[in-house]
Design an enzyme around this catalytic site. Structure first.
Site, mmCIF file in Angstrom:
data_model
loop_
_atom_site.group_PDB
_atom_site.id
_atom_site.type_symbol
_atom_site.label_atom_id
_atom_site.label_comp_id
_atom_site.label_asym_id
_atom_site.label_seq_id
_atom_site.Cartn_x
_atom_site.Cartn_y
_atom_site.Cartn_z
ATOM 1 N N ARG A 146 32.781 -60.541 -15.808
ATOM 2 C CA ARG A 146 32.875 -61.999 -15.780
ATOM 3 C C ARG A 146 34.281 -62.492 -15.471
ATOM 4 O O ARG A 146 34.724 -63.521 -15.994
ATOM 5 C CB ARG A 146 32.386 -62.609 -17.096
ATOM 6 C CG ARG A 146 30.961 -62.274 -17.455
ATOM 7 C CD ARG A 146 29.956 -62.807 -16.433
ATOM 8 N NE ARG A 146 28.611 -62.423 -16.822
ATOM 9 C CZ ARG A 146 28.019 -61.278 -16.465
ATOM 10 N NH1 ARG A 146 28.669 -60.425 -15.681
ATOM 11 N NH2 ARG A 146 26.798 -60.996 -16.864
ATOM 12 N N SER A 173 25.289 -69.351 -21.082
ATOM 13 C CA SER A 173 25.916 -68.644 -22.202
ATOM 14 C C SER A 173 27.350 -69.138 -22.371
ATOM 15 O O SER A 173 28.135 -69.082 -21.432
ATOM 16 C CB SER A 173 25.913 -67.141 -21.948
ATOM 17 O OG SER A 173 24.591 -66.652 -21.879
ATOM 18 N N GLU A 175 32.968 -68.249 -21.877
ATOM 19 C CA GLU A 175 32.655 -67.880 -20.501
ATOM 20 C C GLU A 175 33.000 -68.991 -19.518
ATOM 21 O O GLU A 175 33.523 -68.711 -18.435
ATOM 22 C CB GLU A 175 31.178 -67.497 -20.368
ATOM 23 C CG GLU A 175 30.806 -66.997 -18.993
ATOM 24 C CD GLU A 175 29.467 -66.295 -18.957
ATOM 25 O OE1 GLU A 175 28.764 -66.433 -17.943
ATOM 26 O OE2 GLU A 175 29.126 -65.605 -19.928
#
Length: 350
Positions: free
Chosen positions: A166, A243, A342
């Site tokens: 990520r 998320s 995130e």
């Protein structure tokens, strides 16, 4: 500043940004420049007003502060998608799921596990977007970047991007802006390897096996809908950034210590530098169940997926951040594990 100075890009004053994000929170921009072509985008970035402007595309992975004074925003809305010899080229503002659908329509496999992810094509390399065992680093051929420091644009390779879980070199850069992305896909029409157990089971395939890409897409969309992870205007569980936290990677010793402290198995996966834990499991087992903190809260955890912080219709950014901070601190207190956001936080921090 007029559209003529920006190759025809539309310029608007005093525009609310909340409707341009999937979380539906944010400030009013003093100036919004909408670039519907790469030419307009480059012109806006080269203009004096573009040097410090906030770049906004799909708005699906960003949390904007409630108040940001004198804010100029460049909205990335160039959206052309072309296919040639197994290479899909997408302009940065192209809707990501349209890129996936276009690839499948041309018999190309490799992107189907990433179906249903909201946002734009240009955002995918920034945080190495991934889901269900796949990530864009698996298929990216090259990325065209504009450098706001030099005014130049160049194609760079995956080796230049330093992709990780990520993340990439772009995630914390304020000068590199994605203009286009190319993906090299499977011309034989094979899906990506199905590494994610839940998805493999849904398709009755052994982990690591492959399936028809269209069937994989259908299965992924079904799984995402069940978790409130496919945008649906009436469903407030989808008013989120997906998320909110990444799955943390811990040492083997930390994992063993956690497993000894709790009843039952701890969901975990091997990672190159340790053991990856399921952030959603940590959140729920720290006492933050689906729907926390309750029906009257302006910001709540999704009723379908405890890892999503949602706006129930009248939340502010402050409400969202306060809830995310409570969850993060609770997981830290309970397990000694730090959760990392995130989405990109602009003008606000946890």
């Amino acid at each position: 500043m007029t559209g003529q100075e920006l190759a025809g890009a539309e310029v608007e004053a005093d525009v609310a940004l909340a409707p341009l994000t999937t979380l539906r929170v944010g400030p009013v921009a003093r100036r919004l420049i909408t670039a519907t072509s790469t030419e307009q985008l480059v012109a806006a970035l080269r203009a004096p007003v573009g040097r410090d402007a906030l770049i906004l595309a799909g708005g699906s992975n960003v949390v904007l502060a409630d108040d940001m004074s004198d804010l100029t925003v460049i909205r990335v809305a160039n959206s052309e998608i072309t296919v040639r010899d197994g290479i899909v080229r997408a302009e940065a503002g192209a809707n990501w799921d349209d890129v996936v659908v276009t690839a499948l329509a041309h018999g190309l496999g490799g992107l189907e596990c990433l179906s249903g992810i909201p946002g734009s094509a240009g955002a995918t390399p920034v945080q190495n977007v991934g889901a269900y065992g796949s990530e864009v680093a698996d298929t990216i051929r090259r990325v065209r970047l504009f450098d706001r420091r030099t005014g130049r644009d160049d194609w760079v390779t995956p080796q230049d991007m330093a992709f990780g879980y990520r993340t990439s070199v772009l995630k914390h850069s304020d000068h590199a802006v994605v203009l286009e992305v190319e993906f090299a896909l499977d011309v034989g029409g094979r899906s990506a390897p199905l590494r994610y157990g839940e998805l493999a089971r849904a398709l009755d395939v052994e982990p690591g096996g492959r399936a028809d890409p269209v069937a994989v897409r259908d299965a992924v969309l079904a799984l995402r809908r069940g978790k409130g992870m496919v945008l649906d205007e009436p469903d407030r569980d989808t008013w989120s950034v997906g998320s909110f936290f990444t799955n943390p990677v811990v040492t083997t010793a930390q994992h063993e210590r956690l497993a000894a402290e709790v009843d039952g198995p701890v969901p975990s996966y091997p990672a190159p530098d340790g053991v990856k834990l399921a952030a959603g499991w940590l959140v729920e087992h720290a006492g933050f169940g689906k729907g926390y903190p309750g029906d009257d809260a302006p910001a709540r955890l999704s009723t379908k997926h405890a890892l999503a912080v949602t706006n129930r219709g009248h939340a502010t950014t402050a409400d969202v951040i306060a809830l995310a901070r409570t969850v993060r601190d609770g997981v830290r207190t309970t397990f000694g594990i730090e959760l990392t956001p995130e989405p990109t936080l602009v003008g606000c921090t946890l």
